[in-house]
Write a protein that holds these residues in place. Sequence first.
Motif, short mmCIF file in Angstrom:
data_model
loop_
_atom_site.label_atom_id
_atom_site.label_comp_id
_atom_site.label_asym_id
_atom_site.label_seq_id
_atom_site.Cartn_x
_atom_site.Cartn_y
_atom_site.Cartn_z
N ALA A 308 0.83 -1.21 0.00
CA ALA A 308 0.00 0.00 0.00
C ALA A 308 0.86 1.26 0.00
CB ALA A 308 -0.93 0.00 1.21
N LEU A 309 1.93 1.25 0.78
CA LEU A 309 2.83 2.40 0.82
C LEU A 309 3.54 2.60 -0.51
CD1 LEU A 309 4.36 1.92 4.39
CD2 LEU A 309 2.73 3.68 3.66
N ALA A 310 3.84 1.50 -1.21
CA ALA A 310 4.49 1.62 -2.51
C ALA A 310 3.58 2.29 -3.54
CB ALA A 310 4.90 0.23 -3.02
N GLY A 311 2.28 2.28 -3.29
CA GLY A 311 1.35 2.93 -4.19
C GLY A 311 1.16 4.41 -3.92
N LEU A 312 1.75 4.93 -2.84
CA LEU A 312 1.57 6.34 -2.49
C LEU A 312 2.17 7.32 -3.52
CD1 LEU A 312 2.00 6.41 1.39
CD2 LEU A 312 -0.09 6.65 0.05
N PRO A 313 3.35 7.05 -4.11
CA PRO A 313 3.85 8.00 -5.10
C PRO A 313 2.88 8.26 -6.25
CG PRO A 313 5.60 6.51 -4.45
CD PRO A 313 4.34 5.98 -3.83
N MET A 314 2.21 7.22 -6.73
CA MET A 314 1.22 7.42 -7.78
C MET A 314 0.04 8.23 -7.27
SD MET A 314 -0.72 4.61 -10.15
CE MET A 314 -1.86 5.15 -11.46
N ALA A 315 -0.40 7.93 -6.05
CA ALA A 315 -1.52 8.69 -5.49
C ALA A 315 -1.16 10.16 -5.35
CB ALA A 315 -1.91 8.10 -4.14
N VAL A 316 0.08 10.45 -4.96
CA VAL A 316 0.51 11.84 -4.79
C VAL A 316 0.53 12.56 -6.14
CG1 VAL A 316 2.47 13.30 -4.18
CG2 VAL A 316 1.81 11.41 -2.68
N THR A 317 1.07 11.92 -7.18
CA THR A 317 1.12 12.58 -8.48
C THR A 317 -0.28 12.73 -9.09
OG1 THR A 317 1.63 10.43 -9.52
CG2 THR A 317 3.48 11.89 -9.01
N VAL A 318 -1.14 11.72 -8.89
CA VAL A 318 -2.52 11.86 -9.38
C VAL A 318 -3.19 13.05 -8.70
CG1 VAL A 318 -4.81 10.83 -9.38
CG2 VAL A 318 -2.87 9.45 -10.04
N ALA A 319 -3.08 13.13 -7.38
CA ALA A 319 -3.72 14.22 -6.64
C ALA A 319 -3.14 15.57 -7.03
CB ALA A 319 -3.56 13.99 -5.13
#
Length: 502
Positions: A308-319
Motif C-alpha cells: 500500500a505504501l508503494a502505491g503512495l507516489p502514484m496517489a501523490v502525483t494523481v492528486a
Amino acid sequence: MPPDIAAPSPAARRTWFGLAVLMLPVLLVSMDFSVLYLAMPTIVDSLDSTATQQLWILDIYGFMIAGLLITMGNIGDRIGRRRILLVGAAVFGGASVLAAFAPGPEALIAARALMGVGGATLMPASLALIANMFTDPRQRARAIGIWTSAFAGGAAIGPVLGGLLLHHYWWGIVFLINVPVLAILFAAGPFILPEFRATSTDPFDVPGVVLSLLGILPGVYAVKAFATAGVSPQAVLAGLFGLAMLVVFLWHESRATAPLVNLRLFRNPTFSACVAVALVGMMAEGGIAYLSNTYLQSVLGHDVLAAALAGLPMAVTVATFSIVADRVARLLGPRLALAGSVTLAGVSNIGFLALGTSSPLWIFMTLSAVAGVGYGVVFSLVTDIVVGSAPPEQSGAASAISETSFELGTALGLALLGSLATAVFLSDDAGHGFADSLGETLKQTEHLGAAGEATADAAKAAFVDGMHVAAVAGGGTLLVLALVVFVAMRRRPRAPSVDVAV
C-alpha cells in the motif's frame, strides 16, 4: 454563451469552504472501494463466510454504485442536489454502522448494498454542486481538480489507514471511521452548500431507470464474474441480457420526453471522446493496479502495508496533477493537454515491461508515479469537460455519466486485462503444474522443497509475463485513444469549462 458561464464571478471564501465540505463524502466513497481488501481476512475469520459470500461482500458495493449513479444524478437534478447529498450521506452513515456490527455475512452484504445506494448519491451530487458553485471557468476547473484529487487520495489512503487501524481494532472500525467524517458534513452542509434543482415539470423517466438498472447491473456482474471465475453460462447469460437491455434503454432514451440520459450530448465529439477516455483510462489504470498489488506481494514478497505504501507516489502525483490540470490546459490548450496526458499514461503503462521478478521497488514506484501524472491530468480534464458540456439543469446527470464510465472502466480493467494476464500465466505452465492463480500456486509449493521452489520461480516469471502483456494492451489502447482525442477535439466543446482555445 450558456447562462452558467455568461457572467462568471470569482468564488467567495465561503464557496471554497463549501468545496472542502464536498470533498468529505468523495473521500469516503473512494476509501470504501479499497479499504475492505485489507479487512477481508479478518472478516472471513470472524463471520465464517463462504467464498461466494466473500465475493458479494466485496462486489455488491460497486454493483449498486455503478447501477444507480445515473438515476441518482437525475433525482438530484429534480429534488435538489444538496438535499440528495445529505439524504445519501445519512443512508451511507447508517449503513456503515450496520456493516460494522453485522452479525453474519448476509447482514454485511445487505449493509454494503445499502452503502452503495448512499454512495451513488454522493458523487454526482457533489460534482454537480461544484458546477453550480463555481461560475468562473478557471476556478471551476481548479475545483474539479481538487475534487478529483480527493477521490484519488481516498483510494490511496484507504489501504494504509485500514492497515494501521486493523493493527489495533476489530474489523468493524473500517466502517465506523465514516461516521465522524459524515458528522462534519451534516454540521456544515446545510449552512455552507447552496441548493440547486431543475425547473422541469416533465414526468420522471421511470422506464429509463428500470432499463438502466437491468442493463448496467447484469453487465457489471458479468464482467466481474469473468474476471474472478472465468467464462460460465451464468456470466454469459447475464452479459447478453445486460447488453440487450442497454440497447432497449438507448432506444427508449432517444424517444423519451424527459430522458434519463440526454443522448444529444454525445453528438458533441469532445464529450464522446472524454467519456471514452474515462472508460479506457480507468480500464488501463484499474487493470494494472490490480496486477501490481499481486506483483508487489506475491512476486517481490512485500507485505500488504508495504504494498500500500508503494502505491503512495502514484496517489501523490494523481492528486497533485489533478489540481494543476487547469494550468496545464491553459498552457498547452485542452486538446493537446488531454491527448498528451493520455499518451503519457499509455507510455508509462508500457514501461511496466521494465519490471521483472527481482526488480528494485524504486523502478515500480517511479513508473507508477509518472503514470499518475498522466492519469491526474486526464481524469480532471475529462470530468471538467463532461460537466461543462451539459446545461446547468442537467449537470448532475452529466456528472453521473462520467462517473459511471469510470466505474465501468474499473470493472473492465479487472475482467479484460486481468483475464488476459491469467491466460498468459497459464499458457507459460510448460508442465510445471500451475494452479489457477499465482497465489494458489505458491501455496501448493510451500512444502515441496527444491522442486517446489523451481515451480514457484517459474510461476512468478509467468505472472510477470502476463502482467507485461496486460500493460502493453492497456497502454497501447491508451495511445490509440490519444490519437482519437487529438482528432475529435479539433473543434471547441459546446460549453467548455476551460476558457482557452482548443
